[in-house]
Motif scaffolding. Sequence first.
Motif, PDB file in Angstrom:
ATOM      1  N   SER A  35      29.021 -15.169  37.627  1.00  0.00           N
ATOM      2  CA  SER A  35      29.521 -16.484  37.234  1.00  0.00           C
ATOM      3  C   SER A  35      29.469 -17.407  38.429  1.00  0.00           C
ATOM      4  N   LYS A  58      31.312  -5.402  36.316  1.00  0.00           N
ATOM      5  CA  LYS A  58      31.990  -5.541  35.029  1.00  0.00           C
ATOM      6  C   LYS A  58      32.000  -7.003  34.591  1.00  0.00           C
ATOM      7  N   GLU A  59      32.345  -7.214  33.346  1.00  0.00           N
ATOM      8  CA  GLU A  59      32.469  -8.588  32.849  1.00  0.00           C
ATOM      9  C   GLU A  59      33.323  -9.425  33.783  1.00  0.00           C
ATOM     10  N   VAL A  60      32.934 -10.666  33.961  1.00  0.00           N
ATOM     11  CA  VAL A  60      33.722 -11.543  34.827  1.00  0.00           C
ATOM     12  C   VAL A  60      34.877 -12.126  34.014  1.00  0.00           C
ATOM     13  N   GLY A  61      36.095 -11.874  34.474  1.00  0.00           N
ATOM     14  CA  GLY A  61      37.249 -12.494  33.828  1.00  0.00           C
ATOM     15  C   GLY A  61      37.412 -13.877  34.422  1.00  0.00           C
ATOM     16  N   SER A  62      38.115 -13.954  35.529  1.00  0.00           N
ATOM     17  CA  SER A  62      38.283 -15.252  36.167  1.00  0.00           C
ATOM     18  C   SER A  62      37.125 -15.534  37.106  1.00  0.00           C
ATOM     19  N   PRO A  63      36.472 -16.682  36.919  1.00  0.00           N
ATOM     20  CA  PRO A  63      35.360 -17.039  37.797  1.00  0.00           C
ATOM     21  C   PRO A  63      35.832 -17.784  39.053  1.00  0.00           C
ATOM     22  N   ILE A  64      37.112 -18.033  39.111  1.00  0.00           N
ATOM     23  CA  ILE A  64      37.641 -18.863  40.193  1.00  0.00           C
ATOM     24  C   ILE A  64      37.931 -17.998  41.408  1.00  0.00           C
TER      25      ILE A  64
END
Lengths: 189, 189, 354, 354, 82, 82, 250, 250
Positions: A35, A58-64
């Motif tokens: 991301s 793994k899937e990106v949760g928070s991109p911040i």
Amino acid sequence: MFNERILCAGFGGQGIMSLGQLLAYGGMSEERHVSWIPSYGPEMRGGTAYCSVVLSEKEVGSPIVTTNATTAVIMNTPSLIKFEKSVISGGIILVNSSLVNRRVTRKDVNVYYIPAVELAGECGNQQAANIVMLGAYLALTQAVTEKSIISALPKVFGEKPKKFIDLNRRALELGQKAVLGHGPKLAAA
Amino acid sequence: MFNERILCAGFGGQGIMSLGQLLAYGGMSEERHVSWIPSYGPEMRGGTAYCSVVLSEKEVGSPIVTTNATTAVIMNTPSLIKFEKSVISGGIILVNSSLVNRRVTRKDVNVYYIPAVELAGECGNQQAANIVMLGAYLALTQAVTEKSIISALPKVFGEKPKKFIDLNRRALELGQKAVLGHGPKLAAA
Amino acid sequence: MPKSLMKGNEALAKGAILGGCTHFFGYPITPQNEIPEFLARELPKTGGIFLQAESEIAAINMVYGAAAAGGRPMTSSSSPGIALMQEGISLLAAAELPSVIVNVQRGGPGIGTIQPSQCDYFQMTRGGGNGDYSIIALAPSTAQESAEMMIDAFELAQRYRTPVFIVSDGMLGQMMEPVTMPSKVPQQSVKKDWAAVGHDNRRPPITIKTLALDPCDLEQINLRLQEKFMRIRESESRYETYRISEAELIFCGYGSVGRILKNSVDQLRHEGVRVGLLRVKTLWPFPVEAFNVLPPRCRHILSTEMNCGQMIDDVRLAVNGKIQVTHYGRPGGIIPTPEELADHAKNILAGGCQ
Amino acid sequence: MPKSLMKGNEALAKGAILGGCTHFFGYPITPQNEIPEFLARELPKTGGIFLQAESEIAAINMVYGAAAAGGRPMTSSSSPGIALMQEGISLLAAAELPSVIVNVQRGGPGIGTIQPSQCDYFQMTRGGGNGDYSIIALAPSTAQESAEMMIDAFELAQRYRTPVFIVSDGMLGQMMEPVTMPSKVPQQSVKKDWAAVGHDNRRPPITIKTLALDPCDLEQINLRLQEKFMRIRESESRYETYRISEAELIFCGYGSVGRILKNSVDQLRHEGVRVGLLRVKTLWPFPVEAFNVLPPRCRHILSTEMNCGQMIDDVRLAVNGKIQVTHYGRPGGIIPTPEELADHAKNILAGGCQ
Amino acid sequence: MTEPKGSTQIETDRCKGCGLCVAVCPLELLTQDETTVNIKGYFPAKIKYPKKCKGCGFCALMCPDSVITVWRAEKQRRVCHA
Amino acid sequence: MTEPKGSTQIETDRCKGCGLCVAVCPLELLTQDETTVNIKGYFPAKIKYPKKCKGCGFCALMCPDSVITVWRAEKQRRVCHA
Amino acid sequence: MNLIYTKSKGLTDRETHYCPGCSHGIIHKLVAETLVELDILGSTIGCAAVGCSILCYNYFKVDMVECAHGRAPAVATGIKRTQPDKVVFTYQGDGDLASIGTGEIVHAAHRSEKITTIFVNNAIFGMTGGQMAPTTLPGQVATTAPQGRDTSHTGMPIRISEMLAQIPGATYVARVSVHDPKAIVQAKKAIVKGFKYQLENRGFSLIEVLSSCPTGWGLSPVDAMTWLEENMIPYYPLGTFRSQEETRDV
Amino acid sequence: MNLIYTKSKGLTDRETHYCPGCSHGIIHKLVAETLVELDILGSTIGCAAVGCSILCYNYFKVDMVECAHGRAPAVATGIKRTQPDKVVFTYQGDGDLASIGTGEIVHAAHRSEKITTIFVNNAIFGMTGGQMAPTTLPGQVATTAPQGRDTSHTGMPIRISEMLAQIPGATYVARVSVHDPKAIVQAKKAIVKGFKYQLENRGFSLIEVLSSCPTGWGLSPVDAMTWLEENMIPYYPLGTFRSQEETRDV
Ligand SMILES: Cc1ncc(C[n+]2csc(CCOP(=O)(O)OP(=O)(O)O)c2C)c(N)n1
Ligand SMILES: Cc1ncc(C[n+]2csc(CCOP(=O)(O)OP(=O)(O)O)c2C)c(N)n1
Ligand code: SF4
Ligand code: SF4
Ligand code: SF4
Ligand code: SF4
Ligand code: SF4
Ligand code: SF4
Ligand SMILES: [Mg+2]
Ligand SMILES: [Mg+2]
């Protein structure tokens, strides 16, 4: 687990956003979850701009990435002040020493001072300082291969002549050299 | 328990609204709980307009009298068609027979046919047909005294010369006479 | 299909084209500008029309006109811009005109900030326009879902003859992620014999309208609309559960927070804390049925939002007193970190914050 | 004081003058026109300003300007007109500007009808403008209360520096009833040192604003606003109970229905059926505490509204599953009769309609 | 007297008694009939002197409710009956 | 050389390097200093030939950031310093 | 005998809800006749604006779309951009067009939408009961200007046609009246011209029709027509403010 | 030596957030200088509009009220009607005034509100990133007109001053520019005149200032000024479109 969280910060115009996008494109072509997210605001050019990149298994949760960065790429002094504390203990801070006139005060991070503007000048264009920094990052982390970055160039900058590709390839290499073989903090000695 | 629920209906311009307001003002001056509410709509003059009045010993809950009316004052034919069924069994329907060319079909209500326009003409102004009808209503129900109605006149019509008051007083009386002494349905015979 | 890296806003725009969007009418506002900018470039290539309106009010009324005339129009805006469209949205719902409205939420109230937020949950689910009506509200969590839900939105709009919201936010709109673009949906060209396209002297004139001066007529219209809303409620609510088995605490969230919470759940599960996630994908109809399948151990639902507590009403209504529900939120454009959410959950499970 | 017979709308207008209204800005719409028409005549006599705006949007923004400059402004409209004001209302709440907004509700959705309705309950209590904010919403049931609540509204607006709604409807607005006009409230002239009136070279410039680009600032502003809303919630909710002792079923209603229900209760009590009424006087803050004092026998609450079911959410949230709650409503401008409401209640008590 | 030049027909039940036709007839042939109230509650317009009508069409042109139809004997450009 | 007629002072740290002053100086006395980056990240304007300045004030009038102050030797109507 | 005048075939059988003598009825006839004469009943989509004429879809024999108050030009834009080969018109009052809908009409003209607007200026808000409009004349009494319009408080009335004629995209702008048969004939010509401009794809056209509102003005229908002629026309001069000839040299 | 020019005392010490070479900064100076020269800093209330200049309250040393996008003239109306002795101005961009806020500016002029509007026309939506405005020139590229403005699709640009000058209540309407020092001096004069009209209670005044947006136009600040002069001024001629003299004979 592979989970790189990179924060890139500097003035508008220093190529912060494209640096981050190159990483994200590169990571994507290597089948990472990736991301990229910019800071955005009203037109306040000349202020500090930053972007966050996550490269992960793994899937990106928070991109911040404003806390817990694994690496921070710092292109100007205000960014150092603002983001020095955002890096995890043991993480990396890459400092563009051509423009940053102060030192990192933390002791628990690996710091590299890179005269990126000068090095970019050596390749023929001072504007490529961001690519020099990217080269340094790649060398230290192997997060993405140089090849993937090179093939991401047209996606970020559009189709360009071979000259442009070559220049960037050289900038990546100079960045790489600037950190390899030097221990942290010594790079710009 | 005293609970008069009056529905007045006719063409716009027949004084339906002021008839109802006179009743409400009159009731208020006699310390009744009262309410008045018009039907309202976009300007569709010439259509059927109506208003509801409640005079009660207790607080008025619903001011709307489209069902369960104790009395309906019907000034034109469309109103009769629309509201004939709105009156309770045993209630009163006052019909302005000058303009209404049909008869009430229900058997369970007390109907009075009053040639209100002609009677109003007798007092000097056909426009006072509404007041004639009001006189009839007062005579049949004693819901409000004539005195209270007279003193309500300025509130509804603004200050007027004595002539105006006299005309209305006469109209009330003619209305009264038109129903007193006559049994239901015979008034306009 | 190859992956491409796109902003959530661009994925929405691209999804709109794939969903058969014929017209875009809108007025610029941050953080959704990539949508009109993308469509200004791309929509004309597919024969569609991009037109910048003079205001949000004009935009929503152009949508109304285009839908009335048989088009598949959309608009897009952000929080205060949506506030300005409320009368128009009420009309679209009342006139049953298929249309899609995107809200890329930013912090409020007032002019607020352009940073991401979810403070328009009520705006999206409780009207704000006048009258009784409901709008399908799809809430994507990723760029991929942005594209897919947009296609879905156009389909739902046609199927039910109704406006559909896409509820995104500044974070989803601005971030880039890989997207595998779905292929163009073959449009089951619905016959729009209700549309006002000129009667060609072949049928009686048609009127598209929402005025019904006689309250008896308007009551009938309302009952018919409610019947439709009930059908939608029964068939179109969507949600996802994530690692809920044996969970003692379940996070409930949507959109940006919905994805961030996955990190929190992973972290806590890794630490051995039994938590799970219920990610709401349709804000309306709210997936009430999801709350019936929660694991029996679940003793707490943490409604997590980037606002001061709005979805919590729907969560409470769904569980109707059977499980304890609390809210955790960051208003004003702050994006919570996975860590702070995890900490908060641990605190609750340890008996704090109640 | 002698009684006078007035329309609810006129009572509101008269109440506004007694409450110290200095400015009216508004745009005509049925069924509230008696308010501006009254004030066009009467407000100038008290030194106030009546100005017809070019639109509802202009009106609410004029209110914003007048409040920012230290006035005591108001506006008034009906359902779709209020929808158009949503952005402005969100700004008033965010900028904390004391102001009064009247909604004389009519049937919706869309253009709908001009007949009475309560279909804007959500519009009045769940924003519709962007962001997290709440607006005090007073709901009179009689002309008398219209006048009194209007005075109250101006006081609350000043005390909390916030916009206040008066929620009326076409029936209350159009009907005439006797009113004993309260006397003019002595205005505790609040010092408005926050107002933008020119600094006269004596103090630093003041800015009235709602933009806070930095989300940290906006979060702080939100938390401060929420704290204020909490204070209002704790002190300003209002309700009335009517014959609730021993009631098995309690009607819950407000405004026009709130008064009609008294007839239904009387009728049923007369028939020996144990019912009572909880009349809500503040839609926000909703009188949650009232539900704690209901008689223990009460096993059913019938939320009764002239809409398709909106307040029922608040009733359910208030009882949190402890009592069964159902809705009875007539949408689209139909006013229910006391008899039909009574019949419905009997049905429920007999075990039907569940 | 000669054949009338024109002829006017008023749909009395739909007339709203506004009097605009009365006002514009150049020959003042029309009047409002205050002796009848039509089903809509209005005094409808009526032609007093039908034989004098010259068929100019003014009354019809002016009628907001399109309840007047006019014919004329001589062939001449019609005012309008689109 | 004679006494300079005018004098210009630029607050370099606040300059945004837009170059508008450079473009309007009738004597082309100003330049952008590409050798320094100020704290805002811009190449600030600087006066190349301070002694030649005639104090016309054009540069200051044009500067959007109000970072130029101009003085003039002769008494003359000021351009503006309200 | 030859038929000289009868009800237009472009109108339905429904009786109108307008007050006696309201000139909305006259303007309806002119529009309907135009649609019939140009043979475009089947290809026209009308936009009904909120005002007394909101129910005009009950009278015009064409497909129609009812619009939110003031927004008909935006709705018409949406329709025309979807059905570019159809004829689209709006029918708007002065409250609708000159008050709440100012932005929408200005920008329909600005974009030169290929639509035709019939702008019925009766100097008052008729439907809502006679409130002041931006077009209400100085001194004219309205329910929200009980002493008559005070221009020091609310300004001088706005002249929409003159204002819109300044917009390059407005290709035909004219003001007409319907106070007497002669004016009606002129009005019809202007309306026909407005629709022809659309058929020729020239751009935005608007015909302002000065109209009476006996109810809102508190005058008999006949007196209202006289008042219109004597008071409105001097302030709102009749004429063509813009036509294609002038448009060319912009 | 004598001070010829320095920063206005009407401006605060804050550095502006504007892009390098953005002429909002020049216009700010002119307004601030005017307020100082007329000695009305203490009695002025400004209205900041949404657009790049929304933060102008950080720069002007006067009380200010931030307004919803497009609504500054309505807010200013509310303020002026509450504080009739104070000086009230709005500072609005072309997106704000000529697009979403069309209705509000037309009606402030129509009512002849005694306010002064500074209308900054830079032919683009600056703040949101360079979208097309109603004032964008034919062929000019914008993010929502990527091929350049196509007038057959979106019409010819609107000329606000010419349009507003048709409204009786607009007592002073002028268009100026700030592309060079001479133009700046003229612009200042017009701004002073606009405020004087307000101080003399004459009615509504508006000064349209042609302005550059180097960022939105994708030009260097210097090239932007040249572009302004060579492209905007021919379409938007400078001059006074209305002043009291003409107003009298309305
Ligand atoms: C949003 C909204 N605001 C206000 C109204 C109320 N309203 C209905 S018609 C009308 C004005 C009508 O005046 P005009 O357009 O001049 O038409 P007329 O009735 O005079 O022909 C108004 C204000 C409304 N329906 N919707
Ligand atoms: C209701 C609403 N719609 C849209 C926006 C987004 N917006 C902010 S500034 C702006 C336009 C700015 O353009 P302009 O007025 O020309 O000012 P500039 O930035 O060019 O000086 C827009 C559309 C908003 N803030 N609020
Ligand atoms: S056609 Fe002419 S002459 Fe005949 S009645 Fe009508 S107006 Fe009079
Ligand atoms: S003009 Fe028409 S409606 Fe009016 S009186 Fe004559 S016939 Fe009747
Ligand atoms: S004051 Fe005039 S001469 Fe001196 S530097 Fe500035 S522009 Fe040049
Ligand atoms: S005009 Fe001002 S900001 Fe621009 S370069 Fe010159 S001194 Fe710097
Ligand atoms: S109120 Fe006026 S405009 Fe409306 S129908 Fe009656 S006369 Fe016509
Ligand atoms: S975007 Fe344009 S208007 Fe905005 S600050 Fe930058 S240059 Fe100025
Ligand atoms: Mg009108
Ligand atoms: Mg601009």
